[in-house]
Scaffold this active site. Structure first.
Site, short mmCIF file in Angstrom:
data_model
loop_
_atom_site.label_atom_id
_atom_site.label_comp_id
_atom_site.label_asym_id
_atom_site.label_seq_id
_atom_site.Cartn_x
_atom_site.Cartn_y
_atom_site.Cartn_z
N ARG A 1 0.85 -1.20 0.00
CA ARG A 1 0.00 0.00 0.00
C ARG A 1 0.89 1.25 0.00
O ARG A 1 2.12 1.15 0.02
CB ARG A 1 -0.95 0.01 1.21
CG ARG A 1 -0.24 0.28 2.51
CD ARG A 1 -1.21 0.38 3.67
NE ARG A 1 -0.60 1.07 4.78
CZ ARG A 1 -1.10 1.15 6.01
NH1 ARG A 1 -2.24 0.55 6.29
NH2 ARG A 1 -0.49 1.80 6.96
N VAL B 1 10.86 -7.46 6.33
CA VAL B 1 12.24 -7.10 5.96
C VAL B 1 13.22 -7.15 7.14
O VAL B 1 14.43 -7.16 6.94
CB VAL B 1 12.32 -5.70 5.29
CG1 VAL B 1 11.60 -5.69 3.95
CG2 VAL B 1 11.81 -4.60 6.21
N TYR C 1 12.14 6.81 15.33
CA TYR C 1 12.01 7.01 13.87
C TYR C 1 13.11 7.94 13.35
O TYR C 1 13.72 7.67 12.31
CB TYR C 1 10.62 7.58 13.61
CG TYR C 1 10.18 7.66 12.16
CD1 TYR C 1 9.91 6.51 11.42
CD2 TYR C 1 9.98 8.90 11.55
CE1 TYR C 1 9.47 6.59 10.11
CE2 TYR C 1 9.53 8.99 10.23
CZ TYR C 1 9.28 7.83 9.52
OH TYR C 1 8.83 7.91 8.22
N ALA D 1 16.32 6.03 13.27
CA ALA D 1 16.33 5.04 12.18
C ALA D 1 16.55 5.73 10.84
O ALA D 1 17.35 5.27 10.01
CB ALA D 1 15.01 4.27 12.15
N LYS D 2 15.86 6.84 10.61
CA LYS D 2 15.97 7.50 9.30
C LYS D 2 17.32 8.23 9.16
O LYS D 2 17.86 8.30 8.05
CB LYS D 2 14.79 8.46 9.10
CG LYS D 2 13.42 7.76 9.04
CD LYS D 2 13.30 6.78 7.87
CE LYS D 2 11.87 6.29 7.67
NZ LYS D 2 11.71 5.36 6.54
#
Ligand SMILES: NC(=O)c1ccc[n+]([C@@H]2O[C@H](COP(=O)([O-])OP(=O)(O)OC[C@H]3O[C@@H](n4cnc5c(N)ncnc54)[C@H](O)[C@@H]3O)[C@@H](O)[C@H]2O)c1
Length: 248
Positions: free
Chosen positions: A16, A64, A154, A157-158
């Site tokens: 999606r 993943v 987040y 992580a990014k």
């Protein structure tokens, strides 16, 4: 037919949202698509939509962050399509909270999917790109890599993903493999529009967005298509911000 004719592209998290639209656009340009997603139903539907509109796609259920799943994803890709030319590391999600309320589980799950997932997919796909001395890897980061309140997991992580992109660009350049990232700002996917606080979030973000609108999935996909194509053959280790001029 199209710039990506006969190329094989794996798009993670393409059940999606931005990933699905990327898969559809690549298929429209002639690529054979591997729709990889942790949600089986969405992966199957997304691949079926591509096939029904005349494209060529297979669905693979893969988390993943799970090494075995990723190894299987690559094996199935090769047994179906023999090669892999493009890897779009798109799977990701947020689990926001202030640091004192952020559970270890929420820290780990975001880092595992956004960062470790990208590492695993790159690790198992790149040998086939190295072998043929060509390939395009596009990592989907976020402008949150610059630091956002309530997003320690987040943002980390990014930001890690941006570092990973630059390290991989240097490491894989000698094999003519380009590795770049796209950092979107808030993007109006269907899932975002369904959030109960959507209108409130939108209003707040618009105030700090110079172009005065939210991003559309197409805006992000346009940047991904450029980085996956030959048009960007002299671009590597870079980050394209698709954020209407909003940084942080
Ligand atoms: N929408 C935004 O505002 C926005 C902004 C900046 C960055 N991004 C990034 O863009 C990417 C796509 O986001 P989106 O808005 O389309 O999200 P989305 O939630 O609509 O789609 C993400 C897809 O990834 C899949 N996924 C989640 N965890 C997975 C895992 N472990 N293994 C495999 N698949 C998994 C989900 O099932 C889903 O289909 C993400 O990396 C996200 O962080 C989105």
């Amino acid at each position: 037919m199209g710039e990506f004719k006969d190329r094989v592209a794996i798009v993670t998290g393409s059940g999606r949202g931005i990933g699905k639209l990327t898969a559809q656009q690549l298929a429209l340009e002639g690529a054979k698509i591997v729709v990889a997603d942790v949600i089986e139903e969405n992966a199957i539907k997304s691949a079926a939509d591509i096939n029904e509109s005349g494209g060529n796609a297979i669905a693979i259920v893969a988390d993943v962050s799970n090494e075995i799943d990723v190894m299987n994803m690559v094996e199935v890709t090769l047994s179906n399509y023999k090669t892999v030319d493009v890897l779009i590391n798109n799977a990701g999600f947020t689990r926001d909270n202030l640091i004192e309320n952020m559970s270890v589980q929420n820290w780990d799950s975001v880092l595992d999917t956004c960062l470790k997932g990208t590492f695993l997919c790159t690790k198992y796909v790149s040998p086939y790109m190295i072998e043929k001395k060509s390939g395009k890897i596009v990592n989907i980061a976020s402008i949150s890599y610059l630091g956002n309140m309530g997003q320690a997991n987040y943002s980390s992580a990014k930001a890690g993903l941006v570092g990973f992109t630059k390290a991989m660009a240097k490491e894989l350049a000698r094999h003519s493999i380009n590795v770049n990232a796209v950092a979107p700002g808030l993007t109006e996917t269907e899932a975002l529009k369904r959030l109960p606080k959507y209108e409130m979030i939108k209003e707040r973000v618009l105030k700090s967005t110079p172009l005065r609108r939210l991003g559309k999935p197409e805006d992000v996909v346009n940047a991904i298509m450029f980085l996956a194509s030959e048009k960007s053959s002299y671009v590597t280790g870079d980050v394209i911000h698709v954020s209407g001029g909003r940084f942080g």
